[in-house]
Scaffold this motif. Structure first.
Motif, mmCIF file in Angstrom:
data_model
loop_
_atom_site.group_PDB
_atom_site.id
_atom_site.type_symbol
_atom_site.label_atom_id
_atom_site.label_comp_id
_atom_site.label_asym_id
_atom_site.label_seq_id
_atom_site.Cartn_x
_atom_site.Cartn_y
_atom_site.Cartn_z
ATOM 1 N N PRO A 131 0.815 -1.229 0.000
ATOM 2 C CA PRO A 131 0.000 0.000 0.000
ATOM 3 C C PRO A 131 0.844 1.273 0.000
ATOM 4 N N LEU A 132 1.979 1.245 0.706
ATOM 5 C CA LEU A 132 2.859 2.418 0.726
ATOM 6 C C LEU A 132 3.375 2.725 -0.681
ATOM 7 N N LEU A 133 3.915 1.714 -1.353
ATOM 8 C CA LEU A 133 4.473 1.943 -2.686
ATOM 9 C C LEU A 133 3.388 2.343 -3.680
ATOM 10 N N ASP A 134 2.216 1.718 -3.581
ATOM 11 C CA ASP A 134 1.106 2.112 -4.459
ATOM 12 C C ASP A 134 0.686 3.556 -4.202
ATOM 13 N N GLY A 135 0.654 3.946 -2.928
ATOM 14 C CA GLY A 135 0.281 5.319 -2.583
ATOM 15 C C GLY A 135 1.269 6.325 -3.140
ATOM 16 N N ILE A 136 2.554 5.980 -3.122
ATOM 17 C CA ILE A 136 3.578 6.862 -3.682
ATOM 18 C C ILE A 136 3.404 6.995 -5.198
ATOM 19 N N VAL A 137 3.139 5.870 -5.864
ATOM 20 C CA VAL A 137 2.973 5.901 -7.319
ATOM 21 C C VAL A 137 1.711 6.671 -7.707
ATOM 22 N N ARG A 138 0.593 6.377 -7.019
ATOM 23 C CA ARG A 138 -0.672 7.059 -7.355
ATOM 24 C C ARG A 138 -0.572 8.564 -7.140
ATOM 25 N N GLU A 159 21.166 4.653 7.413
ATOM 26 C CA GLU A 159 20.392 5.494 6.507
ATOM 27 C C GLU A 159 20.982 6.880 6.350
ATOM 28 N N ARG A 160 20.909 7.419 5.143
ATOM 29 C CA ARG A 160 21.236 8.816 4.895
ATOM 30 C C ARG A 160 19.990 9.675 5.144
ATOM 31 N N VAL A 161 20.165 10.997 5.206
ATOM 32 C CA VAL A 161 19.023 11.902 5.310
ATOM 33 C C VAL A 161 18.195 11.824 4.029
ATOM 34 N N PHE A 162 18.865 11.889 2.869
ATOM 35 C CA PHE A 162 18.224 11.659 1.575
ATOM 36 C C PHE A 162 18.547 10.220 1.163
ATOM 37 N N SER A 163 17.534 9.366 1.161
ATOM 38 C CA SER A 163 17.740 7.949 0.881
ATOM 39 C C SER A 163 17.120 7.603 -0.464
ATOM 40 N N LEU A 164 17.955 7.323 -1.446
ATOM 41 C CA LEU A 164 17.480 7.024 -2.793
ATOM 42 C C LEU A 164 16.811 5.654 -2.831
ATOM 43 N N ARG A 165 15.627 5.582 -3.449
ATOM 44 C CA ARG A 165 14.920 4.318 -3.637
ATOM 45 C C ARG A 165 14.722 4.072 -5.128
ATOM 46 N N ASP A 166 14.837 2.799 -5.526
ATOM 47 C CA ASP A 166 14.727 2.481 -6.945
ATOM 48 C C ASP A 166 13.271 2.485 -7.399
ATOM 49 N N LEU A 183 25.060 18.977 2.474
ATOM 50 C CA LEU A 183 24.699 19.105 1.069
ATOM 51 C C LEU A 183 23.979 17.824 0.654
ATOM 52 N N TYR A 184 22.723 17.973 0.233
ATOM 53 C CA TYR A 184 21.884 16.813 -0.045
ATOM 54 C C TYR A 184 21.618 16.702 -1.538
ATOM 55 N N ASN A 185 21.832 15.508 -2.060
ATOM 56 C CA ASN A 185 21.682 15.261 -3.491
ATOM 57 C C ASN A 185 20.358 14.551 -3.734
ATOM 58 N N GLY A 186 19.416 15.249 -4.354
ATOM 59 C CA GLY A 186 18.100 14.683 -4.605
ATOM 60 C C GLY A 186 17.905 14.160 -6.017
ATOM 61 N N ARG A 187 18.975 14.048 -6.806
ATOM 62 C CA ARG A 187 18.827 13.550 -8.175
ATOM 63 C C ARG A 187 18.275 12.132 -8.188
ATOM 64 N N HIS A 188 17.332 11.883 -9.087
ATOM 65 C CA HIS A 188 16.780 10.543 -9.225
ATOM 66 C C HIS A 188 16.250 10.363 -10.639
ATOM 67 N N SER A 189 16.252 9.139 -11.107
ATOM 68 C CA SER A 189 15.771 8.822 -12.450
ATOM 69 C C SER A 189 14.253 8.673 -12.442
ATOM 70 N N GLU A 192 12.091 6.482 -9.888
ATOM 71 C CA GLU A 192 12.712 6.448 -8.562
ATOM 72 C C GLU A 192 12.134 7.561 -7.690
ATOM 73 N N HIS A 193 12.369 7.468 -6.397
ATOM 74 C CA HIS A 193 12.027 8.571 -5.497
ATOM 75 C C HIS A 193 13.022 8.591 -4.344
ATOM 76 N N VAL A 194 12.898 9.588 -3.488
ATOM 77 C CA VAL A 194 13.830 9.769 -2.381
ATOM 78 C C VAL A 194 13.049 9.782 -1.069
ATOM 79 N N ARG A 195 13.483 8.984 -0.128
ATOM 80 C CA ARG A 195 12.941 9.057 1.230
ATOM 81 C C ARG A 195 13.787 10.069 2.012
ATOM 82 N N VAL A 196 13.148 10.882 2.797
ATOM 83 C CA VAL A 196 13.838 11.970 3.484
ATOM 84 C C VAL A 196 13.575 11.852 4.980
ATOM 85 N N PHE A 197 14.632 11.926 5.792
ATOM 86 C CA PHE A 197 14.523 11.711 7.231
ATOM 87 C C PHE A 197 15.045 12.921 8.013
ATOM 88 N N PRO A 198 14.184 13.902 8.282
ATOM 89 C CA PRO A 198 14.634 15.115 8.979
ATOM 90 C C PRO A 198 15.057 14.863 10.421
#
Length: 315
Positions: A131-138, A159-166, A183-189, A192-198
């Motif tokens: 459900p989490l992944l579907d919610g992100i896609v929708r 974990e990094r603060v910016f965590s790249l997910r495929d 310095l946080y790198n948010g580049r993604h293809s 993909e998306h990025v999980r962020v942990f403040p």
């Protein structure tokens, strides 16, 4: 006249000068910076919000980061269907109070459609990933804020603060990027998306000290109260819609509180008489167990339980 100025790096105390930040000020400043950085780098961020203490603190920081403007992100809750009623009531009240947009991904809907099956042990936390992944896609969300902290569990300590997910939501520690000088790198293809942990650099004690300083309201189950519970696998569980006692187990009324809040089937209470923030802080300062290590059955399934779920797309 000479003025002495001392600055503080996020996560430190910053010395003793007249302008030095306390450790809570430094952590708050870092988190606010992260929220604003994400707002500038991503198109459709979302905040995971369950009504638990870490997500509550995260939302409080987001409100501060953009005040007096509204928070520019929606909220997403993966509802297992076995949540504590007090927490769901709190969630809905906060959403209404701040006029926030809430997306709910319900595990029960997936079970009803036959896309997920109930586990023999009754645990639904492991069923949250789909459900989490579907919610992100929708929602087409490209950045997802989570309240994970490195002190909670050894997999989260990586974990990094910016965590790249495929494109499947999976986490690969070898693909994580260095984060020097904040310095946080948010580049993604695409896909993909990025999980962020403040709250990555916060501890449970930091969270509670900040709650006390900011006078943040929490669901009452975080404080000592009388509750009917039963013992299973070294934890005090509450009966509910998810189920209850098995043969040989006995219901009893005890004074307990919850250190962490998740699915009722896997979240245990602890014996406690800490009914105020000050008492909770004193109790936590003396504890040698993390809240997840002490009260979360889903993390005790194996030595690598959390890491396995992260690779599948969970937080």
């Amino acid at each position: 006249m000479t003025t002495t100025t001392t600055t503080a790096a996020a996560g430190g105390t910053g010395g003793t000068g007249p302008y030095a930040l306390s450790h809570l000020d430094a952590l708050e400043s870092e988190a606010v910076h992260i929220f604003r950085e994400v707002a500038g780098e991503f198109e459709r961020p979302v905040i995971l919000f369950s009504g638990g203490k870490d997500s509550i603190v995260m939302l409080h920081l987001a409100l501060k980061a953009f005040a007096p403007a509204p928070v520019p992100f929606a909220l997403l809750h993966v509802d297992t269907g076995h949540n504590f009623p007090e927490v769901l009531d709190y969630r809905d009240r906060v959403v209404a109070e701040h006029r926030l947009r809430l997306h709910v991904a319900a595990v029960q809907d997936y079970i009803d459609r036959g896309e997920l099956r109930e586990r023999p042990d009754g645990l639904r936390n492991p069923l949250q990933t789909v459900p989490l992944l579907d919610g992100i896609v929708r929602g087409r969300f490209d950045a997802v804020f989570g309240g994970g902290r490195r002190d909670e569990e050894k997999a989260r300590a990586k974990e990094r603060v910016f965590s790249l997910r495929d494109e499947f939501g999976g986490w690969d520690p070898r693909r994580q990027r260095p984060e020097l000088w904040q310095l946080y790198n948010g580049r993604h293809s695409p896909g993909e998306h990025v999980r962020v942990f403040p709250l990555s650099n916060w501890t449970e004690l930091d969270v509670w000290q900040y709650i006390g300083r900011e006078k943040i309201e929490l669901p009452a189950i975080y404080y000592a109260h009388e509750r009917e519970v039963f013992a299973r696998n070294g934890m005090w569980l509450s009966p509910g819609e998810w189920g209850g006692l098995k043969d040989g187990e006995r219901l009893e009324t005890r004074t307990v509180r919850y250190r962490t809040v998740g699915d009722m089937s896997c979240t245990g209470a602890v014996d406690s008489d800490a009914a105020t923030i000050e008492a909770v802080i004193t109790e936590i300062a003396a504890s040698r167990l993390t809240e997840r290590g002490a009260t979360r059955a889903d993390d005790k399934m194996s030595e690598a339980a959390m890491e396995d779920r992260k690779r599948e797309g969970y937080f």
